[in-house]
Scaffold this active site. Structure first.
Site, PDB file in Angstrom:
ATOM      1  CE  LYS A 120      -3.099  -6.109   8.552  1.00 29.70           C
ATOM      2  NZ  LYS A 120      -4.733  -6.040   8.525  1.00 29.70           N
TER       3      LYS A 120
ATOM      4  NE  ARG B  58     -16.198  -0.490   8.566  1.00 30.64           N
ATOM      5  CZ  ARG B  58     -15.126  -0.676   9.135  1.00 30.64           C
ATOM      6  NH1 ARG B  58     -15.069  -0.929  10.228  1.00 30.64           N
ATOM      7  NH2 ARG B  58     -14.135  -0.410   8.424  1.00 30.64           N
TER       8      ARG B  58
HETATM    9  O1  PNS Z   1      -9.707  -7.295   7.556  1.00 26.49           O
HETATM   10  P1  PNS Z   1      -9.143  -6.672   6.849  1.00 26.49           P
HETATM   11  O2  PNS Z   1      -7.636  -6.419   7.424  1.00 26.49           O
HETATM   12  O3  PNS Z   1      -9.496  -5.523   6.007  1.00 26.49           O
HETATM   13  O4  PNS Z   1      -8.634  -7.628   5.581  1.00 26.49           O
HETATM   14  C1  PNS Z   1      -7.890  -7.306   4.231  1.00 26.49           C
HETATM   15  C2  PNS Z   1      -7.488  -8.524   3.504  1.00 26.49           C
HETATM   16  C3  PNS Z   1      -7.118  -9.568   4.420  1.00 26.49           C
HETATM   17  C4  PNS Z   1      -8.790  -8.856   2.613  1.00 26.49           C
HETATM   18  C5  PNS Z   1      -6.262  -8.164   2.578  1.00 26.49           C
HETATM   19  O5  PNS Z   1      -5.241  -7.587   3.121  1.00 26.49           O
HETATM   20  C6  PNS Z   1      -5.684  -9.158   1.739  1.00 26.49           C
HETATM   21  O6  PNS Z   1      -6.486  -9.880   0.831  1.00 26.49           O
HETATM   22  N1  PNS Z   1      -4.620  -9.706   1.874  1.00 26.49           N
HETATM   23  C7  PNS Z   1      -3.977 -10.716   1.374  1.00 26.49           C
HETATM   24  C8  PNS Z   1      -2.775 -10.395   0.200  1.00 26.49           C
HETATM   25  C9  PNS Z   1      -3.294  -9.915  -1.029  1.00 26.49           C
HETATM   26  O7  PNS Z   1      -3.971 -10.637  -1.849  1.00 26.49           O
HETATM   27  N2  PNS Z   1      -3.128  -8.621  -1.249  1.00 26.49           N
HETATM   28  C10 PNS Z   1      -3.647  -7.822  -2.326  1.00 26.49           C
HETATM   29  C11 PNS Z   1      -4.940  -7.368  -2.326  1.00 26.49           C
HETATM   30  S1  PNS Z   1      -5.562  -6.434  -3.614  1.00 26.49           S
END
Ligand code: PNS
Length: 164
Positions: free
Chosen positions: A43, A92
């Protein structure tokens, strides 16, 4: 009685007043709230994971049922390791809903016992996002009131350092 542990996952790059508003709300309804920072080297974040941990730990210290942690890999797998029953996510505006719904349903498919709970931040934070905060700060705009003072200072220091 069973304690309900929830995870509030995210990038928190950086933490905004909207995130803190949600943490406060979550801390009031869950027995324990784990603010979980995603460790994702792809990222290319502005703040390192240790910097984000430090800021979140100091900003969440007023709530004694909130702790800060990091995770990598699937969120559902991490949730099992901390015995979480719920995931907390903020919505939001309607524009957040589609992505959040998809994630919530996918996470439910992966683990039907883990419930996603959506909460709305205060209206005054409904337009605040980490991405916009960084963009505004990078372009010299004011981010006062959008992030805690300590985050504002660290953001400006970091950006000024980069400009030289
Ligand atoms: O703050 P963000 O970037 O919106 O958070 C996104 C997050 C961290 C919640 C999401 O990318 C995540 O859960 N990543 C971990 C990998 C995962 O489990 N992916 C499948 C999601 S359905």
């Amino acid at each position: 009685m069973k304690q309900v542990i929830a995870i509030y996952p995210g990038s928190f790059d950086p933490v905004t007043n909207g995130h803190l508003d949600l943490i406060q709300r979550g801390s009031q309804i869950f027995d324990e709230l784990v603010v979980a920072i995603l460790r994702n080297p792809e990222k290319n974040p502005l703040f390192s994971v240790p910097e984000r941990i430090e800021m979140l730990q100091s900003l969440t210290s007023p709530w004694n049922n909130v702790r800060v942690d990091t995770f990598e890999g699937l969120l559902v797998d991490y949730a099992r390791t901390v015995n979480a029953r719920a995931l907390l996510r903020g919505i939001r505006a309607i524009s957040d809903y589609e992505y959040e719904l998809q994630m919530a349903l996918m996470n439910r498919k992966l683990n039907p016992d883990l419930e996603t709970v959506f909460m709305m931040p205060h209206l005054s934070y409904s337009y605040v996002s980490s991405r916009l905060v960084k963009e505004i700060a990078q372009l010299g705009g004011s981010i006062t009131g959008l992030v805690p003072k300590v985050v504002e200072e660290r953001l400006l220091t970091k950006l000024n350092g980069k400009q030289t």
